[in-house]
Design a protein around this motif. Structure first.
Motif, PDB file in Angstrom:
ATOM      1  N   GLY A  77     -34.416 -71.489  73.892  1.00 19.75           N
ATOM      2  CA  GLY A  77     -35.689 -71.991  74.406  1.00 19.75           C
ATOM      3  C   GLY A  77     -36.780 -70.981  74.106  1.00 19.75           C
ATOM      4  O   GLY A  77     -36.623 -69.788  74.388  1.00 19.75           O
ATOM      5  N   ILE A  78     -37.882 -71.454  73.519  1.00 13.36           N
ATOM      6  CA  ILE A  78     -38.964 -70.555  73.124  1.00 13.36           C
ATOM      7  C   ILE A  78     -40.290 -71.091  73.654  1.00 13.36           C
ATOM      8  O   ILE A  78     -40.672 -72.230  73.385  1.00 13.36           O
ATOM      9  N   ASP A  79     -40.975 -70.250  74.404  1.00 15.99           N
ATOM     10  CA  ASP A  79     -42.311 -70.567  74.919  1.00 15.99           C
ATOM     11  C   ASP A  79     -43.311 -69.802  74.062  1.00 15.99           C
ATOM     12  O   ASP A  79     -43.433 -68.580  74.163  1.00 15.99           O
ATOM     13  N   VAL A  80     -44.012 -70.535  73.195  1.00 15.01           N
ATOM     14  CA  VAL A  80     -44.880 -69.894  72.204  1.00 15.01           C
ATOM     15  C   VAL A  80     -46.318 -69.872  72.712  1.00 15.01           C
ATOM     16  O   VAL A  80     -46.963 -70.925  72.842  1.00 15.01           O
ATOM     17  N   GLY A  81     -46.809 -68.681  72.983  1.00 11.20           N
ATOM     18  CA  GLY A  81     -48.214 -68.530  73.322  1.00 11.20           C
ATOM     19  C   GLY A  81     -49.016 -68.199  72.076  1.00 11.20           C
ATOM     20  O   GLY A  81     -48.484 -68.177  70.962  1.00 11.20           O
TER      21      GLY A  81
ATOM     22  N   LYS B 120     -42.050 -65.945  74.428  1.00  6.71           N
ATOM     23  CA  LYS B 120     -40.923 -65.650  75.307  1.00  6.71           C
ATOM     24  C   LYS B 120     -39.742 -66.476  74.847  1.00  6.71           C
ATOM     25  O   LYS B 120     -39.909 -67.660  74.542  1.00  6.71           O
ATOM     26  N   ILE B 121     -38.581 -65.865  74.826  1.00  7.98           N
ATOM     27  CA  ILE B 121     -37.403 -66.541  74.285  1.00  7.98           C
ATOM     28  C   ILE B 121     -36.187 -66.260  75.154  1.00  7.98           C
ATOM     29  O   ILE B 121     -35.988 -65.143  75.635  1.00  7.98           O
ATOM     30  N   VAL B 122     -35.393 -67.306  75.379  1.00 13.52           N
ATOM     31  CA  VAL B 122     -34.142 -67.178  76.122  1.00 13.52           C
ATOM     32  C   VAL B 122     -33.075 -68.003  75.412  1.00 13.52           C
ATOM     33  O   VAL B 122     -33.379 -68.899  74.624  1.00 13.52           O
TER      34      VAL B 122
ATOM     35  N   GLY C  22     -45.060 -74.751  74.619  1.00 13.81           N
ATOM     36  CA  GLY C  22     -46.219 -73.872  74.762  1.00 13.81           C
ATOM     37  C   GLY C  22     -47.328 -74.237  73.788  1.00 13.81           C
ATOM     38  O   GLY C  22     -47.116 -74.945  72.803  1.00 13.81           O
ATOM     39  N   VAL C  23     -48.522 -73.707  74.048  1.00 20.21           N
ATOM     40  CA  VAL C  23     -49.682 -74.069  73.225  1.00 20.21           C
ATOM     41  C   VAL C  23     -49.502 -73.647  71.772  1.00 20.21           C
ATOM     42  O   VAL C  23     -49.985 -74.305  70.851  1.00 20.21           O
ATOM     43  N   GLY C  24     -48.790 -72.551  71.552  1.00 22.52           N
ATOM     44  CA  GLY C  24     -48.586 -72.076  70.186  1.00 22.52           C
ATOM     45  C   GLY C  24     -47.603 -72.898  69.388  1.00 22.52           C
ATOM     46  O   GLY C  24     -47.526 -72.768  68.158  1.00 22.52           O
ATOM     47  N   SER C  25     -46.850 -73.772  70.061  1.00 18.92           N
ATOM     48  CA  SER C  25     -45.847 -74.573  69.342  1.00 18.92           C
ATOM     49  C   SER C  25     -46.498 -75.569  68.384  1.00 18.92           C
ATOM     50  O   SER C  25     -45.854 -76.066  67.458  1.00 18.92           O
TER      51      SER C  25
END
Length: 290
Positions: free
Chosen positions: A23-27, A32-34, A82-85
């Motif tokens: 899972g990746i939250d791209v700002g 952030k990655i888990v 995330g917004v960067g995705s």
């Protein structure tokens, strides 16, 4: 025949246990990655900063695999949010990649971390979004344009710095009574439901020569109290009194003090889960299993 079937079952069973959902939250500048393994366990979340979201994502992903000794073949799926995705339109490292809806990810991640089914998730990023969770019903109910972006912008103007560590260090030495008007400043007695140390006016007592330490604490308190009060107002009529705080602002040393004060004042329950800043990435991974 039995041994062949048993062997096949074992190989596939352990392959399933080894399979990892990323899972990746791209700002815009921070990713952030888990990883979530086959047992539903979170594997060593990390955060990476870079000048753009694509560099941030690929840097985070490569470092994450290397640090945790994970081979590409062990990754079943990559879920990004995330917004960067929006800048990512190709499979990450050639792996099966999908985009997860961000507000759903917020809710799933917060539920995973707290075990609470009925709550409002307060995602404190550049701004703040509110996600209402009632069992499987997870939906965005609004937000406000106050968050980390506000804190950094005001700090640049008023303190001439946007260095997180410097701001929090200054705030730790600040005195809020030099910045805010409190109930005790305008009334000799507590008001109904409001103790004398409750805030009457944020920055209402600030002087033109206020100390930098006091200003820093005032900025942080203004942002956090406004978010907290808005969350409580957004929940009126719902019966919900559990609010789960996620996002980078949960890392502020002053966060627990401000929200504990709101807990006591309003009889609610603000919760900061263990992996608060990684909840959206966790939820992105979990949305694949869902």
């Amino acid at each position: 025949m039995f041994l062949s079937v048993f062997s096949y079952f074992c190989r596939n069973f352990f392959a399933f246990l080894m399979a990892i959902i990323i899972g990746i939250d791209v700002g815009i500048s921070t990713t952030k990655i888990v990883g979530i393994d086959g047992n539903g366990k979170v594997i060593s979340p990390i955060r990476i900063k870079a000048t753009d979201p694509v560099t941030s994502l690929y840097g985070a992903f490569g470092k994450y695999l290397y640090d945790n000794n994970i081979a590409l073949g062990q990754v079943e799926k990559v879920m990004i949010t995330g917004v960067g995705s929006a800048y990512i339109n190709a499979p990450v490292y050639g792996l099966p990649t999908e985009k997860a809806e961000e507000f759903l990810a917020d809710g799933l991640g917060a539920r995973y971390e707290t075990g609470i089914d009925r709550m409002i998730v307060v995602s404190m990023g550049t701004g703040t979004s509110l996600v209402k969770c009632e069992g499987e019903d997870i939906r965005h109910i609004g937000g406000l344009g106050i968050g980390g972006g506000t804190l950094m912008g005001l700090s640049r103007i008023m303190l001439q710095t946007d260095d997180y560590h410097q701001i929090t260090a200054l705030a730790s030495e600040g005195d809020l009574s030099n910045i805010d008007v409190q109930i005790g400043d305008i009334s000799p007695n507590p008001l109904p439901g409001l103790p004398k140390n409750a805030t009457a006016a944020l920055f209402g007592n600030a002087k033109s020569d206020a100390a930098r330490e006091d200003i820093a604490l005032g900025i942080i308190t203004t942002v956090l109290q406004t978010i907290g009060s808005s969350t409580i107002l957004a929940s009126l009529g719902s019966g919900i009194k559990d609010y789960v705080l996620i996002g980078n602002l949960t890392l502020l040393p002053q966060c627990k003090e401000v929200f504990t004060g709101l807990d006591m004042l309003y009889g609610v329950n603000f919760i900061i889960p263990p992996h608060s800043e990684f909840c959206t990435a966790i939820g992105a991974a979990l949305s694949y299993r869902k």
